[in-house]
Write a protein that holds these residues in place. Structure first.
Motif, PDB file in Angstrom:
ATOM      1  N   LEU A 126       0.904  -1.155   0.035  1.00  0.00           N
ATOM      2  CA  LEU A 126      -0.102   0.076  -0.031  1.00  0.00           C
ATOM      3  C   LEU A 126       1.040   1.393  -0.102  1.00  0.00           C
ATOM      4  O   LEU A 126       1.279   1.624   0.959  1.00  0.00           O
ATOM      5  N   LYS A 127       0.987   2.026  -1.151  1.00  0.00           N
ATOM      6  CA  LYS A 127       1.861   3.096  -1.119  1.00  0.00           C
ATOM      7  C   LYS A 127       0.979   4.382  -0.711  1.00  0.00           C
ATOM      8  O   LYS A 127       0.190   4.779  -1.656  1.00  0.00           O
ATOM      9  N   ALA A 128       1.104   4.722   0.513  1.00  0.00           N
ATOM     10  CA  ALA A 128       0.388   5.945   0.913  1.00  0.00           C
ATOM     11  C   ALA A 128       1.117   6.327   2.138  1.00  0.00           C
ATOM     12  O   ALA A 128       2.133   5.522   2.708  1.00  0.00           O
ATOM     13  N   SER A 129       0.830   7.402   2.777  1.00  0.00           N
ATOM     14  CA  SER A 129       1.299   7.916   4.007  1.00  0.00           C
ATOM     15  C   SER A 129       0.331   7.512   4.918  1.00  0.00           C
ATOM     16  O   SER A 129      -0.692   7.730   4.748  1.00  0.00           O
ATOM     17  N   ILE A 130       0.528   7.294   6.274  1.00  0.00           N
ATOM     18  CA  ILE A 130      -0.516   7.132   7.322  1.00  0.00           C
ATOM     19  C   ILE A 130      -1.344   8.342   7.497  1.00  0.00           C
ATOM     20  O   ILE A 130      -2.496   8.188   7.991  1.00  0.00           O
ATOM     21  N   ARG A 164      10.239  16.650   5.853  1.00  0.00           N
ATOM     22  CA  ARG A 164      10.731  15.286   5.528  1.00  0.00           C
ATOM     23  C   ARG A 164       9.526  14.521   4.791  1.00  0.00           C
ATOM     24  O   ARG A 164       8.210  14.489   5.123  1.00  0.00           O
ATOM     25  N   TYR A 165       9.795  13.478   4.224  1.00  0.00           N
ATOM     26  CA  TYR A 165       8.683  12.506   3.883  1.00  0.00           C
ATOM     27  C   TYR A 165       7.346  12.964   3.186  1.00  0.00           C
ATOM     28  O   TYR A 165       6.303  12.634   3.405  1.00  0.00           O
ATOM     29  N   GLY A 166       7.716  13.953   2.440  1.00  0.00           N
ATOM     30  CA  GLY A 166       6.519  14.663   1.997  1.00  0.00           C
ATOM     31  C   GLY A 166       5.512  15.577   2.946  1.00  0.00           C
ATOM     32  O   GLY A 166       4.770  16.041   2.476  1.00  0.00           O
ATOM     33  N   ILE A 167       5.960  15.886   4.046  1.00  0.00           N
ATOM     34  CA  ILE A 167       5.590  16.901   4.884  1.00  0.00           C
ATOM     35  C   ILE A 167       6.248  18.310   4.797  1.00  0.00           C
ATOM     36  O   ILE A 167       7.240  18.187   5.140  1.00  0.00           O
TER      37      ILE A 167
END
Length: 135
Positions: A92-96, A122-125
């Motif tokens: 599942l490619k997604a962020s929690i 970081r990490y898209g945030i």
């Protein structure tokens, strides 16, 4: 002639060559202990279960392959691509933080991952986002 390398040089070299196979000095990643602990606890189950591995993309993460091989149904969740393929594995490619549609599972693992969730910059945030664990 042998040259003793510092841990930082070895860590950099591991990105390009197999340091363990080419030298006497290597780094034991601290996560090896964490993954061993988690796997040993999961393997105590008498029957295969379902598992969600949050932050599954790590070069030494053996949880998905070992648990799939043991007959478990494993779901991996990460924002990065994961190349692992197995009939018992679903990626599942997604962020929690994106509230993905998660399956119902018996166990959730999150090895060395929580500290990265919601980390600003970081990490898209992005810096302007006010969601996550830093608020």
């Amino acid at each position: 002639m042998k040259i003793k390398l510092s841990p930082s040089v070895l860590k950099l070299a591991q990105r390009f060559i197999d340091v363990e196979a080419s030298g006497e000095v290597s780094i034991l990643d601290g996560r090896t202990i964490e993954y061993s602990f988690v796997i040993s606890r999961l393997m105590q189950e008498k029957e295969p279960k379902t598992l969600l591995d949050v932050g599954c993309v790590a070069k030494i993460n053996l949880i998905p392959p070992l648990m799939c091989q043991a007959g478990w149904k494993v779901y991996g969740l990460d924002i990065r691509d994961f190349k692992f393929l197995h009939s018992n594995f679903t990626f599942l490619k997604a962020s929690i933080l994106e509230n993905p549609d998660l399956p119902e599972v018996d166990f959730v693992t999150c090895v060395s991952t929580l500290e990265h969730i919601g980390l600003r910059g970081r990490y898209g945030i992005d810096e302007a986002t006010f969601e996550g664990d830093y608020t």
